[in-house]
Design an enzyme around this catalytic site. Structure first.
Site, PDB file in Angstrom:
ATOM      1  N   GLU A  72     -54.408  58.684 -20.573  1.00  0.00           N
ATOM      2  CA  GLU A  72     -53.606  57.642 -19.908  1.00  0.00           C
ATOM      3  C   GLU A  72     -52.731  56.977 -20.953  1.00  0.00           C
ATOM      4  O   GLU A  72     -52.764  57.333 -22.124  1.00  0.00           O
ATOM      5  CB  GLU A  72     -54.527  56.619 -19.220  1.00  0.00           C
ATOM      6  CG  GLU A  72     -55.414  55.861 -20.190  1.00  0.00           C
ATOM      7  CD  GLU A  72     -56.341  54.851 -19.514  1.00  0.00           C
ATOM      8  OE1 GLU A  72     -56.008  54.347 -18.440  1.00  0.00           O
ATOM      9  OE2 GLU A  72     -57.399  54.565 -20.107  1.00  0.00           O
ATOM     10  N   LYS A 123     -62.714  47.282 -18.260  1.00  0.00           N
ATOM     11  CA  LYS A 123     -61.446  46.648 -18.641  1.00  0.00           C
ATOM     12  C   LYS A 123     -61.736  45.555 -19.671  1.00  0.00           C
ATOM     13  O   LYS A 123     -61.691  44.350 -19.389  1.00  0.00           O
ATOM     14  CB  LYS A 123     -60.719  46.104 -17.404  1.00  0.00           C
ATOM     15  CG  LYS A 123     -59.241  45.914 -17.678  1.00  0.00           C
ATOM     16  CD  LYS A 123     -58.449  45.818 -16.405  1.00  0.00           C
ATOM     17  CE  LYS A 123     -57.036  45.352 -16.630  1.00  0.00           C
ATOM     18  NZ  LYS A 123     -56.229  46.219 -17.486  1.00  0.00           N
ATOM     19  N   TYR A 156     -60.996  41.496 -18.682  1.00  0.00           N
ATOM     20  CA  TYR A 156     -59.811  40.840 -18.132  1.00  0.00           C
ATOM     21  C   TYR A 156     -59.284  41.598 -16.928  1.00  0.00           C
ATOM     22  O   TYR A 156     -59.720  42.729 -16.642  1.00  0.00           O
ATOM     23  CB  TYR A 156     -58.715  40.710 -19.200  1.00  0.00           C
ATOM     24  CG  TYR A 156     -57.985  41.995 -19.545  1.00  0.00           C
ATOM     25  CD1 TYR A 156     -58.594  43.008 -20.277  1.00  0.00           C
ATOM     26  CD2 TYR A 156     -56.666  42.191 -19.113  1.00  0.00           C
ATOM     27  CE1 TYR A 156     -57.916  44.178 -20.579  1.00  0.00           C
ATOM     28  CE2 TYR A 156     -55.978  43.357 -19.422  1.00  0.00           C
ATOM     29  CZ  TYR A 156     -56.605  44.343 -20.155  1.00  0.00           C
ATOM     30  OH  TYR A 156     -55.926  45.503 -20.449  1.00  0.00           O
ATOM     31  N   LEU A 160     -59.046  54.202 -17.362  1.00  0.00           N
ATOM     32  CA  LEU A 160     -59.324  53.049 -16.510  1.00  0.00           C
ATOM     33  C   LEU A 160     -58.937  53.429 -15.084  1.00  0.00           C
ATOM     34  O   LEU A 160     -57.884  54.038 -14.864  1.00  0.00           O
ATOM     35  CB  LEU A 160     -58.475  51.856 -16.963  1.00  0.00           C
ATOM     36  CG  LEU A 160     -58.687  50.581 -16.143  1.00  0.00           C
ATOM     37  CD1 LEU A 160     -60.026  49.932 -16.482  1.00  0.00           C
ATOM     38  CD2 LEU A 160     -57.555  49.593 -16.374  1.00  0.00           C
TER      39      LEU A 160
HETATM   40  N1  PMP Z   1     -54.895  52.056 -18.085  1.00  0.00           N
HETATM   41  C1  PMP Z   1     -54.918  51.064 -19.005  1.00  0.00           C
HETATM   42  C2  PMP Z   1     -55.473  51.368 -20.356  1.00  0.00           C
HETATM   43  C3  PMP Z   1     -54.413  49.798 -18.691  1.00  0.00           C
HETATM   44  O1  PMP Z   1     -54.462  48.816 -19.605  1.00  0.00           O
HETATM   45  C4  PMP Z   1     -53.851  49.574 -17.403  1.00  0.00           C
HETATM   46  C5  PMP Z   1     -53.242  48.250 -17.060  1.00  0.00           C
HETATM   47  N2  PMP Z   1     -54.168  47.243 -16.949  1.00  0.00           N
HETATM   48  C6  PMP Z   1     -53.862  50.626 -16.484  1.00  0.00           C
HETATM   49  C7  PMP Z   1     -54.381  51.846 -16.857  1.00  0.00           C
HETATM   50  C8  PMP Z   1     -53.317  50.427 -15.090  1.00  0.00           C
HETATM   51  O2  PMP Z   1     -54.202  49.661 -14.329  1.00  0.00           O
HETATM   52  P1  PMP Z   1     -53.708  48.778 -13.107  1.00  0.00           P
HETATM   53  O3  PMP Z   1     -52.921  49.667 -12.206  1.00  0.00           O
HETATM   54  O4  PMP Z   1     -54.953  48.291 -12.501  1.00  0.00           O
HETATM   55  O5  PMP Z   1     -52.869  47.686 -13.679  1.00  0.00           O
END
Ligand code: PMP
Length: 285
Positions: free
Chosen positions: A182, A149, A33, A207
């Site tokens: 994270e 993701k 996603y 991620l």
């Molecule tokens: N880490 C995780 C586990 C996440 O789910 C997200 C949000 N999608 C992020 C980091 C931040 O990613 P982004 O800045 O691309 O939204």
């Protein structure tokens, strides 16, 4: 106003929209996603999100169900049909529908695609940012491929719920070496006492957040010192500031970890400044 979703080629009222019960996304969480921020009806940093989507699909050997240019049209159309000025657009692609069997379908199936969009209160987001959020720490218990993701988010769901039950908004995972990886749905950052902004490398264990990558460029443009390295919860507690980043939250100040205040327990100046400046460095389409 009815909410509209795009499901496998059709724009539908969400109340009527459905997927097959043998969809592998439903059966195995066999899918990926993306979530993009929508601002002024425009999609923020879409090319980077689509590049990450392609990478996630490639890692799982799921085919892209339509050309990227068509996908961009669909994303915009779902935003438009839902009249989202400020909010998010959500995109999910699963391996598709097949009789339940763990291994990939022998005969290739068409991947399933769903796109939704919804309005978020800009005022509420600004209000949380003005107050700052609390985080808790939880042991890292996810699979090592968190660079993908994937829609398999059970550990993230449980971590977020644990945070909520402890009056916090986010949970930070701590790996077996004692370092923060994270958040359950965000990247984690601190600002040291001497003003260096720190987040861990996206090479492994997290991620590669799109907000993270744009923010690193923002730091360079604003000539704010940046260090890419891991940090521990105790370093975070000694830090001047902490914050999280995600597309739906931009830069969100963190004011407490595990019930202990960071700094004076109010949002830090660097986090506030980065939140204000962020969209100068992001791409709108
Ligand atoms: N880490 C995780 C586990 C996440 O789910 C997200 C949000 N999608 C992020 C980091 C931040 O990613 P982004 O800045 O691309 O939204």
């Amino acid at each position: 106003m009815a909410r509209i979703a795009y499901v496998n080629g059709r724009y539908q009222d969400m109340r009527d929209a459905c997927v097959n019960i043998e969809d592998r996304g439903y059966q195995f969480a066999d899918g990926v996603y993306e979530v993009c921020e929508v601002r002024g009806g425009r999609i923020v940093d879409m090319p980077r999100h689509l590049a990450r989507l392609q990478r996630s699909l490639g890692e799982l050997r799921i085919a892209m169900p339509m050309p990227l240019s068509a996908l961009q049209v669909v994303l915009h159309e779902v935003v438009r049909r839902n009249r989202v000025s400020y909010g998010i657009v959500y995109l999910q692609i699963s391996r598709g529908v097949a009789r339940r069997d763990h291994a990939f379908p022998v005969k290739p199936v068409q991947p399933s695609i769903v796109v939704t969009a919804r309005t978020i209160s800009l005022a509420k987001g600004e209000d949380s940012a003005a107050r700052g959020i609390k985080v808790i720490t939880v042991p890292e218990n996810r699979w090592p491929r968190v660079d993908i993701k994937s829609i398999a988010l059970l550990p993230n769901v449980l971590a977020k719920q644990a945070a909520r039950e402890q009056g916090a908004y986010e949970a930070w995972y701590v790996d077996s070496d004692g370092f923060v990886t994270e958040g359950s749905s965000s990247n984690a950052w601190i600002v040291t006492q001497d003003g260096r902004v720190v987040t861990r490398s996206a090479e492994f264990g997290i991620l590669a957040g799109i907000t993270r990558s744009v923010l690193i460029e923002t730091l360079a443009a604003l000539q704010i010192r940046f260090e890419e390295r891991p940090f521990t919860p105790s370093e975070a507690l000694q830090a001047k500031e902490a914050f999280v980043t995600a597309s739906s939250q931009i830069v969100m100040p963190v004011v407490a970890i595990d019930g202990q205040a960071i700094g004076d327990g109010t949002p830090g100046n660097i986090a506030k400044r980065l939140r204000e400046q962020f969209h100068r460095f992001s791409a709108f389409s």
